[in-house]
Structures are given as C-alpha cells and as structure tokens.
Design a protein around this motif. Structure first.
Motif, PDB file in Angstrom:
ATOM      1  N   SER A  41       0.845  -1.193   0.000  1.00  0.00           N
ATOM      2  CA  SER A  41       0.000   0.000   0.000  1.00  0.00           C
ATOM      3  C   SER A  41       0.883   1.246   0.000  1.00  0.00           C
ATOM      4  O   SER A  41       2.088   1.161   0.216  1.00  0.00           O
ATOM      5  CB  SER A  41      -0.925   0.004   1.219  1.00  0.00           C
ATOM      6  N   ASN A  42       0.249   2.402  -0.239  1.00  0.00           N
ATOM      7  CA  ASN A  42       0.920   3.692  -0.168  1.00  0.00           C
ATOM      8  C   ASN A  42       2.140   3.774  -1.094  1.00  0.00           C
ATOM      9  O   ASN A  42       3.142   4.400  -0.761  1.00  0.00           O
ATOM     10  CB  ASN A  42       1.318   3.976   1.291  1.00  0.00           C
ATOM     11  N   ALA A  43       2.057   3.134  -2.272  1.00  0.00           N
ATOM     12  CA  ALA A  43       3.196   3.123  -3.200  1.00  0.00           C
ATOM     13  C   ALA A  43       3.280   4.432  -3.973  1.00  0.00           C
ATOM     14  O   ALA A  43       2.267   5.040  -4.297  1.00  0.00           O
ATOM     15  CB  ALA A  43       3.052   1.959  -4.169  1.00  0.00           C
ATOM     16  N   ILE A  57      11.356   4.456  -5.103  1.00  0.00           N
ATOM     17  CA  ILE A  57       9.993   3.962  -4.902  1.00  0.00           C
ATOM     18  C   ILE A  57       9.832   3.642  -3.426  1.00  0.00           C
ATOM     19  O   ILE A  57      10.649   2.933  -2.829  1.00  0.00           O
ATOM     20  CB  ILE A  57       9.714   2.718  -5.760  1.00  0.00           C
ATOM     21  N   TYR A  58       8.772   4.205  -2.860  1.00  0.00           N
ATOM     22  CA  TYR A  58       8.442   4.007  -1.447  1.00  0.00           C
ATOM     23  C   TYR A  58       7.101   3.299  -1.360  1.00  0.00           C
ATOM     24  O   TYR A  58       6.221   3.505  -2.212  1.00  0.00           O
ATOM     25  CB  TYR A  58       8.367   5.352  -0.726  1.00  0.00           C
ATOM     26  N   PHE A  59       6.915   2.491  -0.308  1.00  0.00           N
ATOM     27  CA  PHE A  59       5.648   1.785  -0.117  1.00  0.00           C
ATOM     28  C   PHE A  59       5.635   1.145   1.261  1.00  0.00           C
ATOM     29  O   PHE A  59       6.664   1.092   1.955  1.00  0.00           O
ATOM     30  CB  PHE A  59       5.440   0.718  -1.203  1.00  0.00           C
ATOM     31  N   ASP A  60       4.466   0.680   1.659  1.00  0.00           N
ATOM     32  CA  ASP A  60       4.301  -0.059   2.916  1.00  0.00           C
ATOM     33  C   ASP A  60       4.005  -1.509   2.564  1.00  0.00           C
ATOM     34  O   ASP A  60       3.196  -1.790   1.675  1.00  0.00           O
ATOM     35  CB  ASP A  60       3.158   0.520   3.745  1.00  0.00           C
ATOM     36  N   LEU A  61       4.673  -2.425   3.233  1.00  0.00           N
ATOM     37  CA  LEU A  61       4.499  -3.853   2.986  1.00  0.00           C
ATOM     38  C   LEU A  61       4.002  -4.516   4.262  1.00  0.00           C
ATOM     39  O   LEU A  61       4.621  -4.375   5.322  1.00  0.00           O
ATOM     40  CB  LEU A  61       5.833  -4.462   2.561  1.00  0.00           C
ATOM     41  N   GLN A 111       8.171  -0.593   6.335  1.00  0.00           N
ATOM     42  CA  GLN A 111       7.913   0.660   5.641  1.00  0.00           C
ATOM     43  C   GLN A 111       9.141   1.011   4.803  1.00  0.00           C
ATOM     44  O   GLN A 111      10.257   1.079   5.325  1.00  0.00           O
ATOM     45  CB  GLN A 111       7.612   1.767   6.640  1.00  0.00           C
ATOM     46  N   PHE A 112       8.921   1.193   3.523  1.00  0.00           N
ATOM     47  CA  PHE A 112       9.952   1.654   2.604  1.00  0.00           C
ATOM     48  C   PHE A 112       9.701   3.150   2.440  1.00  0.00           C
ATOM     49  O   PHE A 112       8.726   3.552   1.800  1.00  0.00           O
ATOM     50  CB  PHE A 112       9.859   0.916   1.267  1.00  0.00           C
TER      51      PHE A 112
END
Length: 159
Positions: A41-43, A57-61, A111-112
């Motif tokens: 999510s939140n990519a 690239i950031y995102f939540d896993l 969290q990325f």
C-alpha cells in the motif's frame, strides 16, 4: 506365423504411439504471480530532480502469509534495473547501500520510506512522467512475484 507376430507387434506399437498423442496438450503453466498474504500500500515513485538519475519507490508492505519468505529482488517497468537500498553507517557516516535479502514472517510490516529502506529504479525511461503510473514487482526467494501499481511523482512533490 512370424509375419503375423511382426505385424501384430508393429500394430501394437503404432497404437501405443497413437494413444500417447491423443491426450490433450497441457497448457504451459505461467509463473505464479502474487504472494499469498502480501499486501502493498501507499506506493509512489519519486523521480530524480536531474533526468537520468535513479528514481526512488516508497511503499508499505504487510505480510500475513503462512510461509516464511525473503525479499530477494525487484523489477520496475520502464527502468533497466531495480534494487532494494537501505542506509547504514560506514566509517562514521550514514550512507546508502544495497540491501541484503530481508526475511519475512507472518505479521511483519516494513515501511519503505525516505531516509530508510527504498527501491531504486535505475535508468528510468523518459516516458515515465509525473501523474502517470508504472508497475513494480517484488520477487521473493523461490521466485514468486508481487506486482503493484506505482503512481509517479515529480522530484519536488511530497514523498
């Protein structure tokens, strides 16, 4: 009599070969896409301020899968290569470096985000522009992929 035995043997062999050919061909199985229990999510992709430089690239896993896996590598459509990065201390300085595989077990959340773990997209196509989207894929040990859509942002936009 010998002739009849030879003919019968040839007929039997022909029937066996014909029988093998009659079974319908099985379609080639495609590589499994999607990792059970993995949610991204939140990519977002943030382009570099200087064209030609890597994008982040950031995102939540979130991982709720029953099998332990390890983040192994990644792919990004529109980039020649992609790799996971993190920051670490080296000679007393905080530096970005390639990330080692990250093991995941049920319940893990990663969290990325800027200043921490992130996915770098190298040699990004000039066709990837702010307001557009691309697709990234996380590949885990064993080769399974989790693809997700990534909205593209300009360098100065919120990360």
């Amino acid at each position: 009599m010998k002739r009849h035995l030879i003919c019968a043997a040839l007929l039997g062999a022909t029937l066996m070969l014909t029988g093998c050919g009659e079974s319908p061909e099985q379609p080639a199985t495609e590589e499994a896409v999607g990792i059970p229990g993995m949610k991204i999510s939140n990519a977002r992709m943030v382009l570099a301020p200087v064209p030609g430089n890597p994008a982040a690239i950031y995102f939540d896993l979130d991982y709720e899968g029953d099998r332990n896996v390890a983040l192994s590598r990644a792919e990004v459509k529109g980039a020649k290569s992609a790799m996971f990065h993190d920051y670490g201390d080296y000679n007393g300085k905080k530096q970005m470096m390639e990330m080692l595989p990250v093991p995941l077990k049920k319940g893990d959340k990663i969290q990325f985000a800027p200043g921490g773990k992130h996915l770098m997209a190298m040699d990004v196509s000039p066709n990837l522009k702010p307001g557009g989207t691309t697709e990234a894929s996380i590949i885990v040990s064993g080769g399974k992929k989790q693809a997700f859509e990534v909205p593209i942002r300009a360098a100065g936009d919120e990360r």
